[in-house]
Scaffold this motif. Structure first.
Motif, short mmCIF file in Angstrom:
data_model
loop_
_atom_site.label_atom_id
_atom_site.label_comp_id
_atom_site.label_asym_id
_atom_site.label_seq_id
_atom_site.Cartn_x
_atom_site.Cartn_y
_atom_site.Cartn_z
N HIS A 360 4.97 1.01 -6.10
CA HIS A 360 4.45 0.81 -5.15
C HIS A 360 3.51 0.44 -5.14
O HIS A 360 2.52 0.23 -7.13
CB HIS A 360 4.17 1.53 -3.34
N VAL A 361 2.34 -0.36 -4.61
CA VAL A 361 1.23 -0.45 -4.76
C VAL A 361 0.05 0.45 -4.46
O VAL A 361 -0.34 1.36 -5.49
CB VAL A 361 0.26 -1.92 -4.49
N ARG A 362 -1.30 0.95 -3.76
CA ARG A 362 -1.95 1.56 -3.18
C ARG A 362 -0.80 2.73 -2.51
O ARG A 362 -0.08 2.56 -1.71
CB ARG A 362 -3.12 0.83 -2.74
N GLY A 363 -1.41 3.93 -2.15
CA GLY A 363 -1.30 4.91 -1.84
C GLY A 363 -0.28 5.71 -2.19
O GLY A 363 0.16 5.47 -3.19
N PRO A 364 0.96 6.70 -1.02
CA PRO A 364 0.68 6.70 0.37
C PRO A 364 -0.67 7.06 1.03
O PRO A 364 -1.50 7.92 0.22
CB PRO A 364 1.35 7.49 0.60
N PHE A 365 -1.67 6.53 1.58
CA PHE A 365 -2.42 7.36 2.65
C PHE A 365 -2.30 6.95 3.85
O PHE A 365 -1.28 6.56 3.79
CB PHE A 365 -3.86 6.16 2.21
N ILE A 366 -3.52 7.74 4.76
CA ILE A 366 -3.35 7.68 6.35
C ILE A 366 -3.43 6.41 7.09
O ILE A 366 -5.68 5.85 6.46
CB ILE A 366 -4.19 9.24 6.87
N VAL A 367 -3.64 5.62 7.83
CA VAL A 367 -4.26 4.82 8.58
C VAL A 367 -3.46 5.40 9.82
O VAL A 367 -3.16 5.49 10.20
CB VAL A 367 -3.36 3.71 8.26
N ASP A 368 -4.27 5.34 11.24
CA ASP A 368 -4.64 5.55 12.38
C ASP A 368 -3.55 7.09 12.40
O ASP A 368 -3.89 8.17 12.06
CB ASP A 368 -4.30 5.43 12.62
N GLU A 369 -3.21 7.84 12.79
CA GLU A 369 -1.95 8.57 12.82
C GLU A 369 -0.76 8.56 11.64
O GLU A 369 0.33 8.91 12.58
CB GLU A 369 -1.55 8.92 14.29
N GLU B 235 -7.52 10.75 11.66
CA GLU B 235 -7.04 10.63 10.74
C GLU B 235 -7.03 11.91 10.31
O GLU B 235 -5.67 11.97 9.31
CB GLU B 235 -8.36 9.37 9.44
N ARG B 239 -3.73 13.66 8.74
CA ARG B 239 -3.40 14.21 7.43
C ARG B 239 -3.46 15.87 7.24
O ARG B 239 -2.36 16.23 6.81
CB ARG B 239 -5.07 13.93 6.46
N PRO B 264 -3.37 2.31 -8.81
CA PRO B 264 -2.24 1.67 -8.63
C PRO B 264 -1.89 -0.01 -9.93
O PRO B 264 -2.79 -0.23 -10.78
CB PRO B 264 -2.74 0.38 -7.42
N TYR B 423 -11.26 2.08 -2.79
CA TYR B 423 -10.57 2.03 -2.21
C TYR B 423 -9.17 1.27 -3.16
O TYR B 423 -8.28 1.72 -2.49
CB TYR B 423 -11.11 0.32 -1.91
N MET B 424 -9.45 1.38 -3.90
CA MET B 424 -7.67 0.50 -4.96
C MET B 424 -7.19 2.41 -4.88
O MET B 424 -5.66 2.48 -5.44
CB MET B 424 -7.96 0.10 -6.09
N ARG B 426 -7.20 5.18 -2.97
CA ARG B 426 -6.95 5.92 -1.78
C ARG B 426 -5.66 6.19 -1.93
O ARG B 426 -4.77 5.95 -1.82
CB ARG B 426 -6.61 4.96 -0.80
N ASN B 427 -5.99 7.94 -1.67
CA ASN B 427 -4.50 8.97 -1.61
C ASN B 427 -4.38 9.67 -0.22
O ASN B 427 -4.85 9.17 0.67
CB ASN B 427 -4.11 9.49 -2.98
N LEU B 428 -3.36 10.11 -0.27
CA LEU B 428 -3.47 11.22 1.35
C LEU B 428 -4.38 11.77 1.15
O LEU B 428 -4.77 12.26 3.06
CB LEU B 428 -2.11 12.16 1.13
#
Lengths: 430, 430
Positions: A360-369, B235, B239, B264, B423-424, B426-428
């Motif tokens: 994958h590219v970025r993340g995983p991260f949290i957006v909203d819930e 969020e 998390r 990434p 930004y690039m 970003r993680n959990l």
């Protein structure tokens, strides 16, 4: 506004009327004598606008052979085709509800169509059976003054591009024009009806229509369950309403002759065009058009779903089918956010497990819930749309020519240049 | 998972505890003697985590001067500031609900805060008045075993980035950590609570909360109308839930120390970046942050409304405020469709009149049930967003530095490169 002048330009003149009468009388006689020779007990009836005196210049002659219901459909088709070819030696077969023969006599188009004899509000065997009833009902309810009004209304509707109930047009049939004038009284009154502020236009004579979600409902007096205006599209109804209002405010002959198509100022649009070109199957327009329209809708919705932001689209079908779509971009981001399950779900574990192991590219991260991950995606429009169309059902007849689809970024043929021209010069009449 | 080891790393050691005790006792004595010299009848109380033995390594000392309600607010502020500056000669003033003094003694941060004496469930004069009640309630409900569990929970929350109730964090306060362990029993039980599948997390002791639309509700036992977890953002709740689940499945020290930030893969994203940079007003973070967040939301929503399709955004504030937004495009079409009134409305006449006289590109033509016209629009992002922001209220304090906004397409400063990096990668945890 000199309606007499318009009428004179749009209605058949005395010579044309006499020719049509002479030709249809003579053809009718010939058919009757053939029927009697064949010992078939069927009647010949002139139907359509010519039979009602509501025809525009250059109208057709529709001769129906009306059989008692004791005959089978295959019998009436057999007899119909046989007589058709005898009467019209150069005639060709066409398929509506069933096959029939059409041809030309002295430059006038002639249809010879077999049908069953019906009474009003009978359950019809097929739609063609209604035509003789329509002719009878309209003639019983018309006078020559109203005939004139109907011809004006038809000419107006033709001028603004809403006349014709064929599928690709989605407009008003001649019969609906007749009903409107009979019910409302005159060309002027019909325009006032459309120019009004009623949200929903209904002429139902207090018979609530079972198909009330159509843009417009006009009860068919010979079959009260039927909406005679079912073919009218939302666009054409809007066109008729808006342009009736314009005409009443400032009448002009333009409305009867079509508006000029103006080319827009030549500015850089900062958009992307694509023209989808494919073989045209050798089928009736009414059969193939809904499939073309379906393909257009799929192209637009897939372009939208896949993030290319379609602006507008247009169809022409000549030798080939050509569908134009204008897009905000033909390149989308090479990445997209892929959302996982909501935080309360135990499935977040599977999601994180999967993306721990998958590229994958970025993340995983949290957006909203939710946990989300950013993944790669194909970014060029052609690559995306070709693979999207591969899995789509675009209709029985178009599916078989799917392989012939070519995508152009600039018009490459006369037909494609015409399509582009049609798109760029679009006006209130279409 | 060796919790003892984690605890030893995260909790203050014996020396630190003794230092904090010695310093706070001595400061308390000094304040008491000053109060008595000033003939002020107020009490000194150690509050906050240090007073409850739930502090992480390097915690603050919060000394509150608790006044009877017979004093006026201006009086207690005057006395509070005076004593603060006498006790902390290098101290500075800070403004929460009202001004107070903070400074450093032997490297430990000291707050000296005046407040009013309150009883449980009284109507509070201000939020700071609650702290002494919290300290009293927590100490009455804690034992040393639970103190340990609280420190583990705080360290976990800090590690995954959800600890801290300041506005810019939107996380869990120390007090909420204490309530959670007291109510649920242990660090493990708290994680199980968050890892569960309940859609809405509520610890309300059957007192329905009046603010039930918050992502999480924890009744404050000293003020039962109050949601102690009101600061927790959607969020951060997500998390905490997701990472509690992960930790319970596979515990690791990483959760207490923060996850590594991975860069990434370096692929062309086919997107456009913009960084909005503006002066940072000299104000408390809790005052300025909501305005920065408001500005970020305005930038994103205007980018969306104006057709630039924002993908994601990020804030950092250091010496300046920097807001990053990633867009699908920084050029939009130079044309847009402008829709008129519906066909049934008499207003279609005005619409067509107007566009007959006004410059436009294509049309008017009909789309669905409306006349539309295609008009020119500005297509470059910077031009569009600058004029959009001009009319927007971005908060009292940011409005005054609006003129300082500069827009960058590539990071130009260390802070902007850090923002891009944040930004690039970003993680959990954020």
């Amino acid at each position: 506004m000199d309606y007499e002048k318009i009428y004179a330009r749009k209605a058949p003149d005395g010579a044309e009327r006499r020719d049509l009468k002479r030709i249809s009388d003579s053809l009718g006689e010939k058919i009757r004598s053939l029927l009697s020779k064949m010992r078939v007990t069927a009647e010949v009836q002139l139907v359509g606008s010519t039979s009602k005196g509501t025809n525009l210049k250059g109208g057709d002659i529709d001769l129906f052979i009306v059989f008692p219901t004791s005959y089978s459909r295959s019998d009436i088709v057999k007899v119909g085709l046989k007589i058709g070819h005898m009467i019209l030696p150069d005639g060709q077969e066409k398929y509506a509800e069933h096959p029939y023969v059409f041809g030309y006599v002295e430059g006038h188009k002639i249809d010879i169509v077999p049908c069953f004899s019906m009474k009003e509000n009978d359950n019809l065997k097929s739609a063609v059976d209604r035509s003789p009833l329509h002719t009878r009902w309209v003639n019983a309810n018309l006078d020559d003054l109203k005939r004139k009004e109907i011809i004006l209304l038809k000419a107006f509707m033709k001028g603004i591009g809403v006349y014709g109930s064929e599928v690709s047009k989605g407009g008003f049939s001649g019969y609906v024009c007749e009903l409107l004038v009979i019910r409302l009284g005159s060309f002027q009154k019909v325009l006032e009806f459309f120019a009004g502020s009623e949200k929903r236009l209904r002429l139902t004579q207090d018979h609530p229509s079972p198909i009330d979600d159509a843009p417009m409902v006009v009860t068919d007096p010979v079959d009260r369950k039927r909406n005679a205006a079912a073919a009218v599209s939302m666009e054409n109804l809007a066109r008729m309403r808006i342009l009736s209002r314009e005409f009443l405010n400032k009448p002009s002959e333009e409305f009867f002759d079509g508006f000029p198509r103006k080319s827009p100022p030549n500015i850089p649009r900062k958009t992307c065009f694509r023209i989808f070109s494919l073989e045209r199957p050798d089928l009736l327009e009414d059969v193939i058009y809904p499939q073309i329209e379906k393909l257009r809708k799929i192209i637009v919705s897939e372009s939208r779903n896949e993030g290319f932001h379609p602006i507008d689209s247009e169809i022409v079908f000549g030798r080939r089918i050509n569908i134009l779509v204008e897009l905000e971009n033909d390149v989308r981001p090479a990445i997209k956010i892929h959302a996982g399950p909501p935080a309360h779900s135990q499935e977040t574990r599977k999601f994180l497990d999967k993306w721990d192991k998958s590229p994958h590219v970025r993340g995983p991260f949290i957006v909203d819930e939710r946990p989300v991950v950013e993944v790669k995606q194909v970014s060029r429009f052609n690559d995306v749309i070709i693979s999207a169309l591969r899995d789509k059902d675009i209709g029985a007849n178009l599916n078989s020519v799917k392989g012939s689809i070519r995508i152009y970024s600039v018009p490459a043929t006369k037909e494609q240049r015409d399509l582009m021209q049609k798109y760029m010069t679009r006006n209130l009449t279409g």
